[in-house]
Design a protein around this motif. Structure first.
Motif, short mmCIF file in Angstrom:
data_model
loop_
_atom_site.label_atom_id
_atom_site.label_comp_id
_atom_site.label_asym_id
_atom_site.label_seq_id
_atom_site.Cartn_x
_atom_site.Cartn_y
_atom_site.Cartn_z
N THR A 30 0.98 -1.59 -8.21
CA THR A 30 0.83 -1.40 -6.76
C THR A 30 2.07 -1.75 -5.95
O THR A 30 2.12 -1.47 -4.75
CB THR A 30 -0.33 -2.26 -6.23
OG1 THR A 30 0.02 -3.65 -6.35
CG2 THR A 30 -1.63 -1.99 -6.99
N ALA B 16 -9.71 0.52 -5.79
CA ALA B 16 -8.51 0.09 -5.07
C ALA B 16 -8.51 -1.42 -4.91
O ALA B 16 -9.52 -2.10 -5.13
CB ALA B 16 -8.44 0.76 -3.70
N VAL C 165 -4.41 -0.18 -1.81
CA VAL C 165 -3.68 0.63 -2.79
C VAL C 165 -4.60 0.96 -3.96
O VAL C 165 -5.21 0.05 -4.55
CB VAL C 165 -2.44 -0.12 -3.31
CG1 VAL C 165 -1.64 0.78 -4.27
CG2 VAL C 165 -1.55 -0.57 -2.15
N LYS D 92 4.42 3.35 2.78
CA LYS D 92 3.07 2.88 3.11
C LYS D 92 2.52 1.97 2.02
O LYS D 92 1.86 0.97 2.31
CB LYS D 92 2.15 4.08 3.33
CG LYS D 92 2.52 4.92 4.55
CD LYS D 92 1.56 6.09 4.72
CE LYS D 92 1.94 6.92 5.95
NZ LYS D 92 1.02 8.08 6.13
N ILE D 93 2.77 2.33 0.77
CA ILE D 93 2.27 1.51 -0.34
C ILE D 93 2.88 0.11 -0.30
O ILE D 93 2.19 -0.90 -0.48
CB ILE D 93 2.55 2.18 -1.69
CG1 ILE D 93 1.75 3.49 -1.82
CG2 ILE D 93 2.22 1.24 -2.84
CD1 ILE D 93 2.09 4.29 -3.06
N LEU D 94 4.21 0.06 -0.07
CA LEU D 94 4.90 -1.22 -0.06
C LEU D 94 4.68 -2.00 1.24
O LEU D 94 4.92 -3.21 1.28
CB LEU D 94 6.41 -1.01 -0.27
CG LEU D 94 6.83 -0.40 -1.62
CD1 LEU D 94 8.34 -0.23 -1.67
CD2 LEU D 94 6.34 -1.26 -2.78
N ARG E 218 -3.24 -3.79 3.53
CA ARG E 218 -2.85 -2.64 2.73
C ARG E 218 -3.90 -2.40 1.65
O ARG E 218 -4.34 -3.34 0.99
CB ARG E 218 -1.50 -2.85 2.03
CG ARG E 218 -0.34 -2.98 2.94
CD ARG E 218 0.99 -2.64 2.25
NE ARG E 218 1.14 -3.14 0.90
CZ ARG E 218 1.52 -4.37 0.58
NH1 ARG E 218 1.76 -5.26 1.54
NH2 ARG E 218 1.66 -4.73 -0.68
N ARG F 145 8.07 -5.74 -8.13
CA ARG F 145 7.93 -4.86 -6.96
C ARG F 145 9.01 -3.78 -6.99
O ARG F 145 8.73 -2.60 -6.73
CB ARG F 145 8.03 -5.71 -5.69
CG ARG F 145 7.88 -4.96 -4.36
CD ARG F 145 7.75 -6.00 -3.25
NE ARG F 145 7.91 -5.46 -1.91
CZ ARG F 145 6.92 -4.97 -1.18
NH1 ARG F 145 5.70 -4.89 -1.68
NH2 ARG F 145 7.13 -4.54 0.06
N VAL G 259 5.37 8.05 1.31
CA VAL G 259 4.17 7.45 0.71
C VAL G 259 4.51 6.07 0.16
O VAL G 259 3.74 5.12 0.31
CB VAL G 259 3.62 8.36 -0.42
CG1 VAL G 259 2.47 7.67 -1.14
CG2 VAL G 259 3.16 9.69 0.16
N LEU G 260 5.68 5.95 -0.44
CA LEU G 260 6.11 4.66 -0.98
C LEU G 260 6.21 3.62 0.14
O LEU G 260 5.84 2.46 -0.05
CB LEU G 260 7.45 4.81 -1.69
CG LEU G 260 8.05 3.52 -2.27
CD1 LEU G 260 7.12 2.93 -3.32
CD2 LEU G 260 9.43 3.79 -2.87
N PHE H 274 8.24 4.83 -9.31
CA PHE H 274 7.50 5.73 -8.42
C PHE H 274 8.41 6.87 -7.96
O PHE H 274 8.04 8.04 -8.00
CB PHE H 274 6.98 4.94 -7.21
CG PHE H 274 6.18 5.74 -6.23
CD1 PHE H 274 4.80 5.83 -6.33
CD2 PHE H 274 6.81 6.42 -5.19
CE1 PHE H 274 4.06 6.58 -5.41
CE2 PHE H 274 6.08 7.17 -4.27
CZ PHE H 274 4.70 7.25 -4.38
N THR I 261 12.75 1.08 2.59
CA THR I 261 12.30 1.91 1.47
C THR I 261 13.42 2.81 0.95
O THR I 261 13.44 3.15 -0.25
CB THR I 261 11.10 2.77 1.90
OG1 THR I 261 10.25 2.02 2.75
CG2 THR I 261 10.30 3.24 0.70
#
Length: 334
Positions: A192, A211, A225, A292-294, A223, A273, A289-290, A280, A302
């Motif tokens: 994640t 999730a 994920v 938002k995930i992080l 968040r 991380r 998208v990355l 990814f 990012t």
């Protein structure tokens, strides 16, 4: 007191409050009387001149924490960093700190081996203390560091684990003293992009619906994920039996050593991380998208992974002059 001098001018000698004395010569008595009245009015009740702020930098750090720092996730840590930096600066009276004195001390700290990134972080936190207290009208001074710029640092490459290193790490995890806790936490971070502390804070009610839900994050935002069914099942089984994850950081360091993984100073758990983000992107994931995930608040953080994308700046290979020359030479060959 108003008195006439031998040269015909008038002297106003005023001490409205003890310790504040004013003396000035005037051509006319009326001007001297007016000056005396003005000075007494300035020191009358309700118009007292503010006393000079004698608080030190470390005292301002405590005051900042009382007014604002306690609302931040890492407020306590920031206060301690500012107080440490204050001691490095000699903990002067804050109102007497100058940019020149700060720069001289920073230069010495840099020469003594303090990392530039560390100094930039400390400068940012100290600036924030001044700016916040000025905004709250708690100090009546300008920020003495407003014109001090952070050090320009050489950007360091992102460190991440290869697929082989990931396999070796997971194998080494099983040989530690707390293999179940550690295996779950490591897998959450790798699956994640979670920070180590975020993975440790997971509870049973935050693992559901395919999730995991991270709260109390650095950005203060929740968040969610997605995770694989196998990882969800493993997490729920552990949390059902134990209720929480132990702080297995020592076991993680042992696993890194056993897997012969050498990391730059200060990386350790954060490499997980970085590894998630790097793989990814390399596997074709979208950079937005990355983000938002992080949980990055801006895309700038990012973008450090963007160069790992399969098609990143591929035009550099296609359109460089040597490639064009090589193609032209081949075309002209018999």
């Amino acid at each position: 007191m108003i008195k006439r001098l031998a040269d015909g001018r008038w002297l106003a000698d005023v001490e409205p409050v003890k310790g504040s004395r004013y003396r000035k010569r005037f051509t006319t008595k009326a001007d001297a009387v007016l000056f005396e009245a003005q000075k007494r009015a300035e020191h009358s009740d309700g118009n007292k001149r503010p006393k000079q702020d004698k608080r030190s930098l470390s005292q301002l750090a405590d005051r900042w924490y009382q007014l604002h720092g306690h609302t931040l996730t890492d407020g306590q840590r920031r206060r301690e960093i500012v107080k440490l930096h204050a001691q490095e600066l000699g903990d002067p009276v804050a109102s007497q700190l100058t940019a020149k004195a700060y720069l001289l001390t920073r230069g010495q700290l840099l020469s003594d081996g303090t990392a530039g990134k560390t100094l930039n972080n400390r400068l940012g936190y100290l600036k924030a203390v001044f700016n916040s207290l000025i905004a709250f009208d708690d100090i009546a001074m300008k920020n003495p560091l407003s014109n001090v710029k952070p050090l320009r640092l050489q950007e360091s490459p992102v460190t991440f684990l290869t697929s082989d290193q990931i396999g070796a790490l997971l194998t080494a995890v099983t040989a530690t003293r707390s293999p179940d806790d550690l295996a779950c936490v490591v897998r959450v971070c790798l699956s994640t992009g979670a920070r180590w502390s975020e993975a440790l804070s997971l509870t049973k009610d935050r693992v559901k619906g395919g999730a995991v839900e991270f709260v109390n994050t650095k950005s203060k935002r929740v968040r969610v994920v997605p995770v694989s069914p196998d990882l969800e099942k493993r997490l729920r089984l552990h949390l059902d039996n134990h209720g929480y994850f132990s702080n297995c950081i020592r076991g993680f360091h042992q696993a890194l050593n056993a897997a012969e993984i050498d990391l730059p100073k200060g990386q350790a758990t954060h490499v997980l991380r970085h590894t998630f983000a790097a793989h990814f992107v390399m596997n074709g994931g979208n950079i937005l998208v990355l983000q938002k995930i992080l949980g990055h608040s801006t895309i700038n953080m990012t973008m450090r992974y963007a160069h790992l994308a399969p098609d990143h700046l591929r035009e550099a290979v296609t359109f460089n002059p040597l490639r064009q020359l090589f193609d032209t030479t081949n075309k002209n060959s018999p």
